[in-house]
Design a protein around this motif. Structure first.
Motif, PDB file in Angstrom:
ATOM      1  N   ILE A 164      -2.268  -9.098  -1.166  1.00 56.64           N
ATOM      2  CA  ILE A 164      -2.347  -9.243  -1.964  1.00 56.64           C
ATOM      3  C   ILE A 164      -1.831  -9.878  -3.278  1.00 56.64           C
ATOM      4  CG2 ILE A 164      -2.306  -7.238  -4.438  1.00 56.64           C
ATOM      5  CD1 ILE A 164      -2.618  -5.515  -2.476  1.00 56.64           C
ATOM      6  N   GLU A 165      -2.504 -10.721  -4.606  1.00 55.44           N
ATOM      7  CA  GLU A 165      -1.768 -11.276  -4.757  1.00 55.44           C
ATOM      8  C   GLU A 165      -1.884 -11.460  -6.416  1.00 55.44           C
ATOM      9  OE1 GLU A 165      -2.564 -16.523  -6.584  1.00 55.44           O
ATOM     10  OE2 GLU A 165      -3.568 -15.678  -4.302  1.00 55.44           O
ATOM     11  N   LEU A 166      -1.578 -11.255  -7.165  1.00 58.59           N
ATOM     12  CA  LEU A 166      -1.287 -11.171  -8.419  1.00 58.59           C
ATOM     13  C   LEU A 166      -1.110 -12.476  -8.935  1.00 58.59           C
ATOM     14  CD1 LEU A 166       1.681  -8.315  -8.396  1.00 58.59           C
ATOM     15  CD2 LEU A 166      -1.334  -8.056  -7.882  1.00 58.59           C
ATOM     16  N   PRO A 167      -1.430 -12.047 -10.398  1.00 59.53           N
ATOM     17  CA  PRO A 167      -1.228 -13.617 -11.377  1.00 59.53           C
ATOM     18  C   PRO A 167       0.503 -13.596 -11.561  1.00 59.53           C
ATOM     19  CG  PRO A 167      -2.505 -11.735 -12.580  1.00 59.53           C
ATOM     20  CD  PRO A 167      -2.109 -10.718 -11.375  1.00 59.53           C
ATOM     21  N   ASP A 168       0.919 -13.118 -11.237  1.00 61.07           N
ATOM     22  CA  ASP A 168       3.026 -14.320 -11.828  1.00 61.07           C
ATOM     23  C   ASP A 168       2.979 -14.819  -9.927  1.00 61.07           C
ATOM     24  OD1 ASP A 168       3.045 -12.028  -9.762  1.00 61.07           O
ATOM     25  OD2 ASP A 168       4.425 -10.624 -10.816  1.00 61.07           O
ATOM     26  N   GLY A 169       2.088 -14.929  -8.892  1.00 63.05           N
ATOM     27  CA  GLY A 169       2.025 -15.214  -8.053  1.00 63.05           C
ATOM     28  C   GLY A 169       2.939 -14.146  -6.909  1.00 63.05           C
ATOM     29  N   THR A 170       3.195 -13.288  -6.847  1.00 59.65           N
ATOM     30  CA  THR A 170       3.149 -11.531  -6.281  1.00 59.65           C
ATOM     31  C   THR A 170       2.947 -12.200  -5.326  1.00 59.65           C
ATOM     32  OG1 THR A 170       5.000 -11.300  -7.174  1.00 59.65           O
ATOM     33  CG2 THR A 170       4.108  -9.495  -5.544  1.00 59.65           C
ATOM     34  N   ILE A 171       2.943 -12.030  -4.145  1.00 59.33           N
ATOM     35  CA  ILE A 171       1.890 -11.851  -2.445  1.00 59.33           C
ATOM     36  C   ILE A 171       2.530 -10.750  -2.103  1.00 59.33           C
ATOM     37  CG2 ILE A 171       0.561 -12.930  -0.707  1.00 59.33           C
ATOM     38  CD1 ILE A 171       0.649 -15.279  -2.223  1.00 59.33           C
ATOM     39  N   ARG A 172       1.906 -10.107  -1.772  1.00 58.27           N
ATOM     40  CA  ARG A 172       1.885  -8.468  -0.232  1.00 58.27           C
ATOM     41  C   ARG A 172       1.263  -8.785   0.576  1.00 58.27           C
ATOM     42  NH1 ARG A 172       4.452  -3.495  -0.922  1.00 58.27           N
ATOM     43  NH2 ARG A 172       5.102  -2.946   0.826  1.00 58.27           N
ATOM     44  N   ASP A 173       1.747  -9.252   1.481  1.00 52.13           N
ATOM     45  CA  ASP A 173       1.249  -8.972   2.724  1.00 52.13           C
ATOM     46  C   ASP A 173       0.657  -6.992   3.148  1.00 52.13           C
ATOM     47  OD1 ASP A 173       0.944  -9.144   5.187  1.00 52.13           O
ATOM     48  OD2 ASP A 173       1.724 -10.797   5.910  1.00 52.13           O
ATOM     49  N   MET A 174      -0.413  -7.042   3.192  1.00 58.41           N
ATOM     50  CA  MET A 174      -0.705  -5.700   4.197  1.00 58.41           C
ATOM     51  C   MET A 174      -0.953  -5.360   5.146  1.00 58.41           C
ATOM     52  SD  MET A 174      -1.302  -4.177   0.474  1.00 58.41           S
ATOM     53  CE  MET A 174      -2.064  -3.618   1.532  1.00 58.41           C
ATOM     54  N   GLY A 175       0.041  -5.926   6.295  1.00 63.88           N
ATOM     55  CA  GLY A 175       0.791  -5.549   7.422  1.00 63.88           C
ATOM     56  C   GLY A 175      -0.478  -6.707   8.432  1.00 63.88           C
TER      57      GLY A 175
END
Length: 482
Positions: A164-175
């Protein structure tokens, strides 16, 4: 143009009857149908708790001062008293949450064409929108797709790795990657416990792989600044969690259908069973989420920010073709926690051979299947907008009505729908037709409200102006009690 007008048809049927109230716990609002202009007394356990005046379209609503308790009976009275709605435990105010699909993302299960079998991998950065935060999300996938009248299992297994990528540049790997076999109704990534997707836009980045010679389906979602980006090839590097994803073709591969999160039990999920009007063909999508909140239902829900949409529509769909071909999609509705179903099928039926009675029969079969699988689901049907032939842009004087529609079948269907012709199968209807059609001749579009190309061409879809007019009128009526 010969034929009965809307006013005559409604007058002949006496206007909307007094319906059983619908109650929305999130807003403490009771609503329903009653004769136009009537004063409605809202009753709780037989005692008056408020009044409302019915609109010109036969709708009323009233916000209760305090939430009713489970077991209380909510009713409405004019000259007669409606059947009562008994408030169940699910209506009680609470902080409960449920795992439910949230947000908007288009129609990722919708089949346009398969890949050519020479490529084995793709990377997709697909844009989504949510009106509310999504806590503890999982990425959702399916192993089937559909077209305008049938459902199909995917031809081979596919493996997906998402982030998941957020507008602030955060990317959360979903496993770890998830392998989805043909026919899977719902597969999920690992849960991102403690992570919340904020309200607004976000992207699901997915790396997909199929076996050598395998295929994937493309969807109606076209790559663009509003939608996202994709690339495809042989053994591509996995860019789900990092890297720039380029552009390779016009249409996006079907990958994630959205996010499932811990949603408030009052947050409604609308499944959209519809046709090209659902697709935004003609040019309408809501300005808050252009290219994502496609069609009138999505616009209505985004306008209020109180629900999400599972998009199951397809251009060219009809009630006749779909009345017995929703098995997989119904199972998906169950798995994702659908609370409401909105249907705008009908114009393709009536433009061919279906009378008002035939269309009603096909829809009754489809709605019965919905209710059999999800007894508590609320179902809504739209009235049907005009179908004419004209050279765009349309005016009041350059439209003709196709022969199949000249017998007034559309007007008859709409009048029956407005007066409760589907009985308890429907929680209500949404008025698409009146804001869009010409008051002096209801067979025609208002000037400038449809814009299909052609010389001459079929005019079946509201454009941006027509869609906005329908949204504003429907939002004012609040037929969906949102």
């Amino acid at each position: 143009m010969a034929g009965l007008g809307i006013g005559l048809l409604l007058g002949a049927r006496g206007g909307p009857s007094l319906s059983r109230p619908v109650f929305d716990p999130a807003t403490r609002t009771a609503s329903g149908r009653a004769p136009r202009g009537a004063t409605v007394i809202v009753l709780l356990d037989g005692m008056p708790v408020g009044t409302a005046t019915t609109s010109a379209l036969g709708r009323w609503s009233h916000q209760l001062g305090t939430a009713p308790s489970p077991g209380q009976a909510l009713a409405a009275r004019t000259e007669i008293t409606s059947p009562a709605t008994v408030i169940g435990p699910g209506y009680a105010a609470s902080g409960e949450t449920v795992r439910r699909l949230a947000g908007f993302g288009g129609d990722q299960g919708n089949q346009i064409r398969p890949s050519d079998g020479t490529k084995t991998a793709f990377n997709v950065r697909k844009r989504f929108y949510t009106p509310v935060p999504i806590p503890n999300p999982e990425v959702a996938y399916t192993g089937f797709h559909y077209n305008s009248g049938a459902e199909f299992d995917h031809p081979n297994e596919a493996t997906y790795h998402s982030a998941i990528e957020l507008p602030d540049g955060t990317i959360r790997d979903m496993g770890a990657p998830v392998t989805v076999v043909p026919g899977t109704i719902l597969a999920r990534s690992e849960k991102a416990a403690g992570f919340t997707v904020p309200a607004g836009f976000y992207w699901i980045r997915t790396h997909g792989r199929v076996p050598s010679g395998g295929r994937w389906s493309y969807t109606d979602a076209f790559r663009s600044a509003h939608i996202g980006h994709m690339e495809e090839g042989v053994d591509l590097v996995d860019k789900a969690a990092s890297g720039t994803i380029g552009n390779a073709t016009q249409q996006m591969p079907a990958a994630a259908i959205g996010l499932v999160g811990d949603m408030p039990s009052s947050h409604r999920l609308f499944a959209l069973a519809g046709d090209s009007i659902s697709q935004g063909v003609g040019g309408y999508s809501h300005g808050a989420a252009p290219g994502l909140a496609l069609g009138i239902l999505a616009g209505l829900v985004v306008q209020t920010g109180t629900g999400s949409v599972l998009h199951l529509g397809r251009s060219g769909a009809s009630a006749q073709a779909n009345r017995a071909t929703y098995t997989r999609r119904i199972a998906l509705m169950q798995a994702l926690g659908v609370t409401d179903i909105f249907c705008d099928l009908g114009v393709n039926d009536m433009s061919s051979s279906s009378s008002a009675a035939t269309l009603k029969g096909h829809l009754t079969t489809l709605f019965g299947a919905f209710k059999a699988a999800i007894p508590s689901v609320r179902i809504y049907q739209s009235t049907i907008t005009p179908s004419t032939v004209a050279t765009a842009p349309i005016t009041e004087g350059n439209q003709t009505v196709p022969a199949a529609m000249q017998d007034g079948r559309r007007l008859a269907f709409n009048a029956d729908l407005r007066t409760g012709g589907f009985g308890s199968l429907l929680a209500g209807f949404v008025e698409f037709a009146l804001p869009a059609q010409l008051p002096g001749d209801p067979h025609l579009w208002r000037a400038g409200f449809a814009s299909d190309t052609g010389n001459p061409g079929s005019q079946q879809h509201p454009n941006a102006a027509g869609g906005e007019a329908i949204i504003l009128a429907a939002a004012a009526e609040n037929a969906l009690a949102i």
